[in-house]
Design a protein around this motif. Structure first.
Motif, mmCIF file in Angstrom:
data_model
loop_
_atom_site.group_PDB
_atom_site.id
_atom_site.type_symbol
_atom_site.label_atom_id
_atom_site.label_comp_id
_atom_site.label_asym_id
_atom_site.label_seq_id
_atom_site.Cartn_x
_atom_site.Cartn_y
_atom_site.Cartn_z
ATOM 1 N N VAL A 357 58.849 -18.492 -77.812
ATOM 2 C CA VAL A 357 58.492 -17.470 -76.818
ATOM 3 C C VAL A 357 59.080 -17.832 -75.463
ATOM 4 O O VAL A 357 59.645 -16.982 -74.762
ATOM 5 C CB VAL A 357 56.957 -17.319 -76.722
ATOM 6 N N ASP A 358 58.965 -19.094 -75.078
ATOM 7 C CA ASP A 358 59.458 -19.533 -73.779
ATOM 8 C C ASP A 358 60.964 -19.312 -73.656
ATOM 9 O O ASP A 358 61.467 -18.962 -72.582
ATOM 10 C CB ASP A 358 59.117 -21.016 -73.583
ATOM 11 N N ARG A 360 62.721 -17.203 -75.786
ATOM 12 C CA ARG A 360 63.054 -15.877 -76.314
ATOM 13 C C ARG A 360 64.129 -15.953 -77.405
ATOM 14 O O ARG A 360 65.158 -15.280 -77.358
ATOM 15 C CB ARG A 360 63.511 -14.948 -75.188
ATOM 16 N N GLU A 363 63.889 -12.052 -82.375
ATOM 17 C CA GLU A 363 63.877 -10.615 -82.124
ATOM 18 C C GLU A 363 62.473 -10.077 -82.342
ATOM 19 O O GLU A 363 61.777 -10.450 -83.282
ATOM 20 C CB GLU A 363 64.846 -9.914 -83.098
ATOM 21 N N VAL A 364 62.027 -9.195 -81.442
ATOM 22 C CA VAL A 364 60.672 -8.650 -81.529
ATOM 23 C C VAL A 364 60.594 -7.646 -82.678
ATOM 24 O O VAL A 364 61.370 -6.689 -82.744
ATOM 25 C CB VAL A 364 60.272 -7.961 -80.209
ATOM 26 N N VAL A 395 54.081 -10.247 -76.635
ATOM 27 C CA VAL A 395 55.494 -10.253 -77.027
ATOM 28 C C VAL A 395 55.877 -8.895 -77.600
ATOM 29 O O VAL A 395 56.959 -8.354 -77.314
ATOM 30 C CB VAL A 395 55.768 -11.380 -78.050
ATOM 31 N N GLY A 398 56.818 -6.544 -75.068
ATOM 32 C CA GLY A 398 57.942 -6.951 -74.227
ATOM 33 C C GLY A 398 57.542 -7.813 -73.048
ATOM 34 O O GLY A 398 58.361 -8.083 -72.161
ATOM 35 N N GLU A 399 56.302 -8.272 -73.019
ATOM 36 C CA GLU A 399 55.814 -9.104 -71.910
ATOM 37 C C GLU A 399 56.006 -10.585 -72.252
ATOM 38 O O GLU A 399 55.062 -11.352 -72.422
ATOM 39 C CB GLU A 399 54.330 -8.798 -71.644
ATOM 40 N N TRP A 400 57.266 -10.991 -72.341
ATOM 41 C CA TRP A 400 57.591 -12.355 -72.748
ATOM 42 C C TRP A 400 57.034 -13.395 -71.772
ATOM 43 O O TRP A 400 56.466 -14.419 -72.188
ATOM 44 C CB TRP A 400 59.101 -12.520 -72.851
ATOM 45 N N GLU A 401 57.234 -13.170 -70.494
ATOM 46 C CA GLU A 401 56.822 -14.157 -69.496
ATOM 47 C C GLU A 401 55.311 -14.329 -69.490
ATOM 48 O O GLU A 401 54.807 -15.460 -69.402
ATOM 49 C CB GLU A 401 57.309 -13.728 -68.106
ATOM 50 N N ALA A 403 53.312 -13.819 -72.016
ATOM 51 C CA ALA A 403 52.958 -14.531 -73.252
ATOM 52 C C ALA A 403 53.220 -16.025 -73.111
ATOM 53 O O ALA A 403 52.398 -16.861 -73.515
ATOM 54 C CB ALA A 403 53.751 -13.960 -74.425
ATOM 55 N N ALA A 404 54.374 -16.381 -72.520
ATOM 56 C CA ALA A 404 54.709 -17.799 -72.333
ATOM 57 C C ALA A 404 53.711 -18.475 -71.404
ATOM 58 O O ALA A 404 53.262 -19.605 -71.659
ATOM 59 C CB ALA A 404 56.131 -17.924 -71.783
#
Length: 450
Positions: A357-358, A360, A363-364, A395, A398-401, A403-404
């Motif tokens: 996740v950190d 990326r 693929e989602v 994730v 699309g909220e990767w940051e 989630a990390a």
């Protein structure tokens, strides 16, 4: 439980270990104690200017500090070679220049023959530099192209008033050129007439010209062909025996370090992470970073396949290094937080998911497919499972940051690796020397879940 120790064996929390002034260390030639060097980051004329609404001025200059070297401690005995190894940018060269007082330390002490260089200045420091010389990485740029090599070798003698007149210095320069494997008749040649290996031999002769006790070698063979490297290293070994020299030898090539060193120190992001006798370190590494470096050494065996020793992720910024263990953001053996009852398989999966996740790296897809990919064999339960579920949902949106950050807050930041700086003296398997390792895996009160 192992005691928390500094690399020289003193307690990491013992304030009485700190010393000041000149000290007698017996056969110890160089003692570095808590050496620290910070730089101010200034990228541009207006960069860093911010509004200062609290004070009486509209602007202030916010200077970020680059923590290039921090709290480094080690000793070098007379006549030995200490190898210093680590990735590019880890602070090796800055450490070397700070030891020699080419850079002023931010903190800590450097004792040379019992005298504290960190407190010296002026003529006193200049006189000490005669006994401490340096060989730089690039054999071409470190030689003045307008000077003949004989004059280059003589220059330090002249600066320190050695060997009398010009005739005496010329005789000594020719003698040293021969000692390092060059023809004394090349005294009147310019540096451009020599190969890279020959230029580095000129640098070595120049360093020897003032009869130093310590030579700091900053990647002295990295710019040379492999066959030439071996010749220069053999010459350095011979000269060490003949002149009783002590080397601090910096390199990123572990095969070079193994060839020339007696002990090896491993550096990561400005700090020492391991220090031991050469055989002990190569055959019994006790830090995950050291093991990764050693596994990256190529093996000349066609039966070996696959990628070796690849560390995931990038080295963190020295402006904001990680808390606790600086290697923890890339460590494959990060210790599980104590508040979650993970099985080894569950923690391995959570750790792998955090890294992915950190960075990326996947693929989602659907939540079910993400869970199948990372937690098929073992999924955490309870509160830990709820955190993982929430991160998977973020994730998917699309909220990767976010989630990390969530995973770091609940898992990585709660690990002992993030909360405490590690410093342990561990048992040795080869020889009776000390073995320092900055890794919490050596704590005796952990439950073994890594």
């Amino acid at each position: 439980m192992s005691d928390a120790r500094e690399p020289d064996g003193r307690s990491a929390t013992d304030p009485s270990a700190a010393t000041s002034g000149d000290v007698d260390f017996g056969e110890t030639l160089l003692k570095v104690d808590g050496l620290t060097k910070y730089f101010t980051s200034e990228s541009g004329f207006l960069e860093g200017l911010t509004l200062d609404t609290a004070g009486g001025f509209p602007l202030k200059y916010d200077r970020d500090q680059v923590r290039a070297v921090e709290d480094v401690t080690f000793e070098i005995e007379k006549g030995e070679t200490l190898g210093l190894v680590g990735e590019s940018g880890c602070g090796k060269s800055t450490l070397a220049r700070t030891i020699l007082r080419l850079l002023k330390p931010t903190g800590g002490d450097v004792y040379f023959k019992g005298r504290n260089l960190a407190e010296m200045g002026g003529e006193d420091l200049r006189s000490q530099r005669r006994h401490m010389q340096m060989i730089f990485q690039d054999p071409q740029s470190s030689l003045d192209p307008r000077m003949k090599v004989g004059r280059i070798v003589e220059e330090p003698m002249k600066a320190h008033g050695l060997y009398g007149d010009e005739e005496g210095r010329e005789a000594r320069a020719k003698e040293l050129l021969e000692k390092v494997g060059l023809d004394p008749q090349h005294y009147n040649r310019y540096p451009h007439a020599f190969s890279g290996g020959q230029r580095q031999r000129v640098n070595l002769a120049r360093a020897l010209s003032v009869n130093p006790d310590l030579i700091v070698c900053d990647e002295p063979v990295s710019a040379l062909d492999v066959s030439i490297q071996a010749q220069v290293l053999n010459t350095m070994n011979e000269l060490q025996d003949e002149f009783g020299l002590t080397y601090l030898f910096i390199a990123h090539d572990l095969s070079v370090i193994r060839h020339i060193s007696d002990r090896v120190a491993v550096m990561y992001l400005g700090q020492l992470v391991e220090l031991a006798d050469k055989r002990e370190l190569f055959e019994n590494p006790q830090h995950p970073y050291t093991r990764a470096l050693l596994s990256s050494i190529p093996v000349p065996d066609p039966r070996e396949s696959g990628t070796r020793g690849v560390l995931e992720g990038d080295v963190p910024s020295p402006i904001e290094p990680p808390s606790g263990c600086r290697f923890r953001t890339r460590c494959p053996e990060l210790i599980a937080p104590p508040d979650h009852d993970f099985s080894p398989a569950e923690w391995d999966n959570v750790r792998g998911f955090m890294r992915a996740v950190d960075r990326r790296t996947f693929e989602v897809t659907s939540a079910a497919e993400i869970r199948q990919r990372f937690f098929a064999d073992a999924e955490p339960r309870g509160q830990a499972g709820d955190v993982v579920d929430e991160a998977i949902g973020l994730v998917g949106e699309g909220e990767w940051e976010e989630a990390a950050d969530l995973l770091r807050e609940w898992f990585a930041e709660e690990s002992v690796c993030a909360r405490e700086k590690p410093a342990y003296e561990v048992p040795t398997e080869h020889g009776d020397g000390r073995h320092f390792a900055a890794c919490h895996l050596h704590r005796g009160d952990l439950d073994g879940v890594h």
